[in-house]
Write an enzyme that holds these catalytic residues in place. Structure first.
Site, PDB file in Angstrom:
ATOM      1  NE  ARG A  73      41.009  21.767  30.410  1.00 14.29           N
ATOM      2  CZ  ARG A  73      41.445  22.935  29.976  1.00 14.29           C
ATOM      3  NH1 ARG A  73      42.725  23.192  29.908  1.00 14.29           N
ATOM      4  NH2 ARG A  73      40.587  23.847  29.592  1.00 14.29           N
ATOM      5  CE  LYS A 102      38.912  43.492  29.710  1.00 11.51           C
ATOM      6  NZ  LYS A 102      40.133  43.150  29.044  1.00 11.51           N
ATOM      7  N   GLY A 132      36.746  28.242  32.099  1.00 11.59           N
ATOM      8  CA  GLY A 132      37.772  27.795  33.040  1.00 11.59           C
ATOM      9  C   GLY A 132      37.584  28.384  34.431  1.00 11.59           C
ATOM     10  N   GLY A 144      37.233  28.820  26.351  1.00 16.40           N
ATOM     11  CA  GLY A 144      37.074  29.515  25.071  1.00 16.40           C
ATOM     12  C   GLY A 144      36.241  28.705  24.096  1.00 16.40           C
TER      13      GLY A 144
HETATM   14  P1  AMP Z   1      36.283  35.960  32.292  1.00 14.94           P
HETATM   15  O1  AMP Z   1      37.638  35.457  31.903  1.00 14.94           O
HETATM   16  O2  AMP Z   1      35.746  37.031  31.406  1.00 14.94           O
HETATM   17  O3  AMP Z   1      35.290  34.850  32.566  1.00 14.94           O
HETATM   18  O4  AMP Z   1      36.493  36.702  33.667  1.00 14.94           O
HETATM   19  C1  AMP Z   1      36.866  36.062  34.855  1.00 14.94           C
HETATM   20  C2  AMP Z   1      37.503  37.082  35.723  1.00 14.94           C
HETATM   21  O5  AMP Z   1      36.588  38.135  35.963  1.00 14.94           O
HETATM   22  C3  AMP Z   1      37.900  36.559  37.086  1.00 14.94           C
HETATM   23  O6  AMP Z   1      39.295  36.535  37.152  1.00 14.94           O
HETATM   24  C4  AMP Z   1      37.312  37.569  38.047  1.00 14.94           C
HETATM   25  O7  AMP Z   1      38.225  37.979  39.040  1.00 14.94           O
HETATM   26  C5  AMP Z   1      36.981  38.753  37.156  1.00 14.94           C
HETATM   27  N1  AMP Z   1      35.892  39.573  37.679  1.00 14.94           N
HETATM   28  C6  AMP Z   1      34.696  39.162  38.090  1.00 14.94           C
HETATM   29  N2  AMP Z   1      33.972  40.185  38.569  1.00 14.94           N
HETATM   30  C7  AMP Z   1      34.738  41.286  38.452  1.00 14.94           C
HETATM   31  C8  AMP Z   1      34.547  42.666  38.789  1.00 14.94           C
HETATM   32  N3  AMP Z   1      33.400  43.102  39.341  1.00 14.94           N
HETATM   33  N4  AMP Z   1      35.542  43.516  38.524  1.00 14.94           N
HETATM   34  C9  AMP Z   1      36.690  43.074  37.975  1.00 14.94           C
HETATM   35  N5  AMP Z   1      36.941  41.791  37.635  1.00 14.94           N
HETATM   36  C10 AMP Z   1      35.965  40.903  37.873  1.00 14.94           C
END
Ligand code: AMP
Length: 399
Positions: free
Chosen positions: A37, A201, A354, A377
């Site tokens: 960055r 999620k 990120g 974001g």
């Molecule tokens: P996000 O912030 O929604 O992009 O999510 C990123 C996070 O999702 C990372 O910290 C990963 O560890 C988590 N993640 C990825 N796959 C899984 C999974 N199958 N179960 C739980 N957490 C996950």
């Protein structure tokens, strides 16, 4: 979307306030672990220096709660900037304290002053008019080069823009590049266009998914979000991450993909673990056979092969969100294999978010990607089709 362009401003010998995003990750000893960055802001800073400007740089770092916390001081950023710019960079003692205002007044041509962490001031995240005005009073020109916070209506991002007319504010090179890239890729992508969407999620990416569907040819789902879709299809997903309140939305997305003729891919196998821990017992199972009580923490080898095949003919790949819990080595393989494949492809590859940026860097393929966004974001909100509050005041022409 066209933005007020820094190249159209009369910058010669002016005092320029540049809002940067120096919110860099640091290790426990306050060493900067990834200075992408900071490096990304150099083009704008150097351009202004070439025009004999006096530079006031401002950024936040971490999440101090509106008061001074020394661990969030921008001192490490000052040192890195000094090293990268190869010139003296002064660090102000505060954001808008009396001493700092005095220091700003006494700046000479080509001086570079970095203000202290903007979030040491309560007014920053509240978009306080008073703070915006104080910041604006420091300079003749305002430049926003902080894509990573442009989705926030904060004083140094949004409020401040109201104190400059169109001849005295613009987007910096980084902000221009980010907006242009996401604009082009979603408006006129070279096809076939695939979106790889992962992460924890569905809720965080629901809007982006809905907005992407009419634009892409294929969607490949990974990460924790896959299980809400798999559950909706009636599979046993054990203790995998799931959002039961979004099962209906998951169905709508899959139905809409079918209606639009968009190919929608879900993992066909997973690495399942007994517990959410790095040393848990784990095994590869078909997505339809996750044992009760186990949880899927990565995509499996068959999914990696499938996704490689699906991606093989694509010309544009947009990737947001890891395929598994990549922070734990045992569940990083799927993300790592996909990262290598995406990096090796001849497609235009754009990485947003990120975690995904962090992932491709850990895997060592960051230089092979066409574009890595500095904003997580912010890039998601762009994909949702929103005009970001920090960008809105700089727009000259909407599409
Ligand atoms: P996000 O912030 O929604 O992009 O999510 C990123 C996070 O999702 C990372 O910290 C990963 O560890 C988590 N993640 C990825 N796959 C899984 C999974 N199958 N179960 C739980 N957490 C996950």
């Amino acid at each position: 979307m066209e933005l007020l362009n820094i190249k159209d401003l009369d910058l010669a010998n002016k005092k320029v306030f540049i809002r940067c995003d120096f919110n860099v990750p640091m290790d426990e000893f306050a060493n900067i672990s990834d200075d992408r960055r900071i490096r990304s802001a150099l083009a704008t800073i150097n351009y202004c220096l070439d025009q004999d400007c006096t530079i006031i740089l401002a950024s936040h770092l971490g999440r101090p709660k509106g008061e001074v916390e020394s661990k969030y001081s921008l001192e490490p950023v000052q040192r890195r900037l000094h090293h990268l710019l190869k010139r003296e960079v002064m660090l102000a003692k505060s954001v808008v304290g009396e001493e700092t205002i005095e220091q700003v007044k006494n700046l000479k041509c080509c001086d570079v002053l970095l203000l202290e962490n903007l979030r040491f001031e309560k007014g920053e995240t509240k978009n306080s008019k008073e703070l915006s005005e104080k910041l604006a009073s420091m300079a003749d020109i305002y430049i926003n080069d902080a894509f990573g916070v442009s989705h926030r209506a904060h004083a140094s991002v949004e409020g401040i823009t109201h104190f400059f007319d169109e001849e005295h504010k613009a987007a910096g090179f980084l902000l221009q590049k980010e907006i242009e890239f996401f604009g082009n890729i979603t408006k006129t992508p070279v096809r076939p266009f695939a979106a790889i969407v992962g992460g924890s999620k569905v809720s965080g990416k629901l809007e982006a998914l809905v907005n992407l569907l009419p634009k892409v040819d294929k969607v490949l789902i990974g990460g924790g979000m896959a299980f809400t879709f798999l559950k909706q299809l009636g599979y046993e997903i054990g203790n995998s991450l799931v959002e039961d309140d979004l099962l209906e939305d998951a169905k709508k997305i899959m139905d809409e993909a079918k209606r639009l003729g968009v190919k929608f891919y879900l993992p066909v196998d997973v690495v399942a673990a007994q517990t959410f821990s790095a040393d848990s017992v784990s095994k590869v199972t078909p997505a339809q056979e996750i044992p009760i009580g186990w949880m899927g923490l990565d995509i499996g080898p068959a999914t990696v092969r499938l996704y490689r095949e699906v991606l093989a003919d694509t010309q544009t790949i947009l990737w947001n969100g890891p395929m598994g819990v990549y922070e734990m080595e045992r569940f990083a393989r799927g993300s790592s294999k996909i990262a290598h494949f995406v990096a090796d492809s001849y497609a235009t590859t754009v990485v947003g978010g990120g975690d995904t940026a962090d992932l491709v860097q850990r895997v060592g393929v960051d230089d092979e990607m066409t574009f890595i966004s500095t904003g997580g974001g912010a890039s998601l909100e762009l994909l949702e089709g929103k005009v970001l509050p920090g960008v809105m005041p700089l727009v000259t022409k909407e599409n």
